[in-house]
Design a protein around this motif. Structure first.
Motif, short mmCIF file in Angstrom:
data_model
loop_
_atom_site.label_atom_id
_atom_site.label_comp_id
_atom_site.label_asym_id
_atom_site.label_seq_id
_atom_site.Cartn_x
_atom_site.Cartn_y
_atom_site.Cartn_z
N LEU A 76 -12.09 10.62 -3.67
CA LEU A 76 -11.85 9.46 -4.54
C LEU A 76 -10.42 9.49 -5.09
CD1 LEU A 76 -15.25 9.28 -6.46
CD2 LEU A 76 -14.38 7.62 -4.79
N GLY A 77 -9.94 10.69 -5.44
CA GLY A 77 -8.57 10.80 -5.91
C GLY A 77 -7.56 10.44 -4.84
N LEU A 78 -7.80 10.88 -3.61
CA LEU A 78 -6.92 10.54 -2.49
C LEU A 78 -6.95 9.04 -2.21
CD1 LEU A 78 -7.78 13.50 -0.09
CD2 LEU A 78 -5.59 13.10 -1.21
N PHE A 79 -8.15 8.45 -2.33
CA PHE A 79 -8.26 7.00 -2.12
C PHE A 79 -7.48 6.23 -3.18
CE2 PHE A 79 -10.55 3.13 -3.46
CZ PHE A 79 -10.25 2.33 -2.36
N ALA A 80 -7.59 6.68 -4.43
CA ALA A 80 -6.86 6.00 -5.51
C ALA A 80 -5.36 6.03 -5.25
CB ALA A 80 -7.19 6.67 -6.85
N PHE A 81 -4.87 7.16 -4.75
CA PHE A 81 -3.45 7.25 -4.44
C PHE A 81 -3.08 6.38 -3.25
CE2 PHE A 81 0.28 9.08 -2.41
CZ PHE A 81 1.15 9.20 -3.49
N SER A 82 -3.89 6.42 -2.18
CA SER A 82 -3.60 5.62 -0.99
C SER A 82 -3.57 4.12 -1.30
CB SER A 82 -4.65 5.89 0.10
OG SER A 82 -4.41 7.12 0.72
N SER A 83 -4.37 3.71 -2.29
CA SER A 83 -4.42 2.28 -2.63
C SER A 83 -3.10 1.79 -3.23
CB SER A 83 -5.57 2.02 -3.62
OG SER A 83 -5.31 2.63 -4.87
N THR A 84 -2.24 2.71 -3.64
CA THR A 84 -0.94 2.32 -4.20
C THR A 84 0.16 2.24 -3.13
OG1 THR A 84 -0.21 4.61 -4.65
CG2 THR A 84 -1.56 3.52 -6.33
N LEU A 85 -0.14 2.65 -1.91
CA LEU A 85 0.87 2.68 -0.85
C LEU A 85 1.12 1.29 -0.27
CD1 LEU A 85 -0.24 5.93 1.05
CD2 LEU A 85 1.68 5.67 -0.55
N PRO A 86 2.32 1.00 0.18
CA PRO A 86 2.64 -0.32 0.74
C PRO A 86 1.78 -0.69 1.96
CG PRO A 86 4.65 0.93 0.33
CD PRO A 86 3.53 1.87 0.12
N GLY A 87 1.35 0.31 2.73
CA GLY A 87 0.57 0.03 3.93
C GLY A 87 -0.92 -0.04 3.71
N PHE A 88 -1.34 -0.09 2.42
CA PHE A 88 -2.77 -0.09 2.13
C PHE A 88 -3.47 -1.30 2.77
CE2 PHE A 88 -6.45 -1.15 -0.62
CZ PHE A 88 -7.17 0.03 -0.48
N GLY A 89 -2.88 -2.48 2.60
CA GLY A 89 -3.50 -3.69 3.15
C GLY A 89 -3.62 -3.64 4.66
N ASP A 90 -2.57 -3.18 5.34
CA ASP A 90 -2.61 -3.08 6.81
C ASP A 90 -3.65 -2.06 7.25
OD1 ASP A 90 -0.60 -4.96 7.13
OD2 ASP A 90 1.01 -3.46 7.12
N GLY A 91 -3.74 -0.94 6.52
CA GLY A 91 -4.71 0.08 6.88
C GLY A 91 -6.13 -0.41 6.73
N ILE A 92 -6.41 -1.14 5.64
CA ILE A 92 -7.76 -1.66 5.41
C ILE A 92 -8.10 -2.72 6.45
CG2 ILE A 92 -9.22 -2.91 3.77
CD1 ILE A 92 -8.58 0.05 3.08
N ARG A 93 -7.14 -3.57 6.79
CA ARG A 93 -7.40 -4.58 7.82
C ARG A 93 -7.70 -3.93 9.17
NH1 ARG A 93 -3.75 -7.58 4.71
NH2 ARG A 93 -1.93 -6.60 5.69
N PHE A 94 -6.95 -2.88 9.49
CA PHE A 94 -7.19 -2.18 10.75
C PHE A 94 -8.58 -1.58 10.78
CE2 PHE A 94 -7.06 1.75 13.29
CZ PHE A 94 -6.63 1.24 14.50
N LEU A 95 -9.01 -1.03 9.66
CA LEU A 95 -10.30 -0.35 9.58
C LEU A 95 -11.48 -1.32 9.62
CD1 LEU A 95 -11.88 2.32 9.19
CD2 LEU A 95 -11.55 2.05 6.72
N PHE A 96 -11.32 -2.50 9.02
CA PHE A 96 -12.46 -3.39 8.85
C PHE A 96 -12.41 -4.68 9.66
CE2 PHE A 96 -12.62 -0.92 4.83
CZ PHE A 96 -13.88 -0.39 4.98
N THR A 97 -11.31 -4.93 10.38
CA THR A 97 -11.23 -6.16 11.18
C THR A 97 -11.57 -5.84 12.63
OG1 THR A 97 -9.48 -6.99 9.76
CG2 THR A 97 -9.78 -8.08 11.89
N PRO A 98 -12.72 -6.30 13.11
CA PRO A 98 -13.13 -5.95 14.47
C PRO A 98 -12.47 -6.82 15.54
CG PRO A 98 -14.84 -7.25 13.43
CD PRO A 98 -13.76 -7.06 12.40
N ASP A 99 -12.16 -6.21 16.65
CA ASP A 99 -11.73 -6.92 17.85
C ASP A 99 -12.94 -6.94 18.78
OD1 ASP A 99 -10.67 -7.90 20.16
OD2 ASP A 99 -9.32 -6.22 20.54
#
Length: 424
Positions: free
Chosen positions: A168-191
């Protein structure tokens, strides 16, 4: 016979068994290699439709027959007792090289804490991997030697909650990174176009069984220590959701780092030990992030390793009437001996067979085919040879759906998974 002190202790131990390197490193690697979010569709189907019913069956068999893996097979049919030893042998073989990777995670905890930048290629061309492999094996054996309550239970009560807090601590930190939105889209957007690829489905089903620790006899062994009043369906569902949550959260930690620092999401096994450490070196608070990340990997690996050793320790202790401490000592020495070629293959010795590292051979053969074999043996033996009504009473809620799934669908899916890996 020792028992779990509470339902919570059992769930934490089972979550510790399920949550391993497979949830954090391997899951993210497979997502990256298989089109991001598209991978989640077959993976979720595999987890809830096939792996969860097999988990419930294992727990039910262990509790009903009150035996370790070898004893349980013998009580199903006396002539099937050797099949229990087959399961033990496969799990023990997997453990032998799993501990090598566990040692890598321990080494990188130390490197990160000391602020040392060590390339994975430099690490694996030294003899250090052998030392960390042996240290990990000894730690694992010491925990199992202490028994259920004083060893496994106490260990998982500490490390499983701590692992969740780290994640949870690592997630909280990752959520502040500029690439957070791109990472989440990659993880949850299916092709959806990649869903026609049988390899995607094979990878997802293999990962689901591997990640939940079903088919190894681990949960059958843990079921032996379980009180009668614990509800199997709800407990198994909690374990499954916790395991899945860790895998998803790990992806939400790793992929923002990948996209922020221009890394390759399909980097595979190199992601954890090669590409991510380079990002840790340049990111804000990178050393703290690195220590937490590799500590999380090590804790997850160690809780899984302990559960794998317990399968053989419980069976050998009962079969040969040897004390737990004695059998743990012998098995620890044996697993070090068996795993040494795998450790040497990723060291200065560079031990190979026909040009392929021993660890990779073990993973492809025992890891790839062994789990299919053991899961099939468990599913077929205990659904076809034990009385259905006896199992229904033991399972309770959902048994009329669970038993046909494990009896017919799970063996069929395991055979298809094996065929996919062999022919595609």
């Amino acid at each position: 016979m020792e028992r779990w002190s509470s339902r919570t202790a059992f769930i934490l131990a089972s979550v510790g068994s399920a949550v391993g390197i497979g949830n954090i490193w391997r899951f993210s690697s497979l997502v990256g290699q298989n089109g991001g979010g598209a991978y989640l569709i077959p993976y979720l189907i595999a987890v809830f439709v096939f792996a969860l019913p097999l988990m419930i069956l294992e727990l039910a068999v262990g509790r009903r027959l009150r035996g370790d893996v070898v004893t349980a097979f013998g009580r199903a049919r006396p002539k099937f007792r050797p099949l229990g030893w087959v399961v033990c042998a496969v799990v023990f073989s997997i453990l032998s090289y799993y501990l090598v990777v566990t040692g890598w995670t321990l080494a990188y905890v130390e490197f990160s804490a000391a602020g040392r930048s060590v390339e994975f290629s430099d690490f694996t061309t030294s003899y250090d991997p052998i030392l960390y492999f042996i240290i990990s094996a000894v730690m694992m054996g010491a925990i199992v030697s202490l028994g259920i309550k004083n060893g496994i239970e106490r260990f998982t009560k500490l490390l499983v909650p701590l692992s969740f807090l780290l994640l949870l601590g690592l997630f909280a930190f990752s959520s502040t990174l500029p690439g957070f939105g791109d990472g989440i889209r990659f993880l949850f957007t299916p092709d959806f176009s990649v869903l026609a690829d049988p390899l995607l489905w094979g990878a997802a089903f293999g990962q689901a069984f591997f990640s939940l620790s079903v088919g190894y006899g681990i949960l059958l062994t843990y079921g032996d220590y379980l009180d009668e009043d614990v509800k199997l369906f709800s407990s198994s569902l909690i374990i499954t959701i916790a395991d899945l949550t860790v895998a998803i959260l790990a992806g939400m930690v790793i992929f923002p780092v990948v996209f922020t620092y221009g890394l390759e999401p399909s980097a595979g096994a190199e992601l954890a030990f090669t590409t991510l450490p380079r990002a840790f070196e340049v990111m804000p608070y990178g050393q703290v992030f690195a220590v937490a990340f590799f500590a999380l990997l090590f804790f997850a690996a160690m809780t899984s390793a302990v559960s794998m050793l317990e399968v053989s320790a419980a069976s050998a202790s009962r079969a040969f009437n040897v004390s737990r401490r004695g059998v743990s000592l012998v098995l620890t020495a044996a697993v070090i001996g068996l795993g040494l070629p795998s450790a040497l293959s990723y060291s200065a010795a560079d031990l190979r067979f026909q040009g392929i590292r021993i660890l990779d051979i073990m993973d492809e053969t025992v890891g790839g085919f062994g789990l299919v074999l053991t899961a099939t043996l468990i599913a077929v033996t205990f659904t076809w040879l034990l009385d259905d009504e006896l199992l229904r009473r033991e399972i309770g809620r959902g048994s009329r759906l669970i038993l046909p799934m494990v009896k017919y669908a799970v063996p069929a899916v395991l055979a298809l998974t094996l065929a996919t890996g062999a022919f595609f």
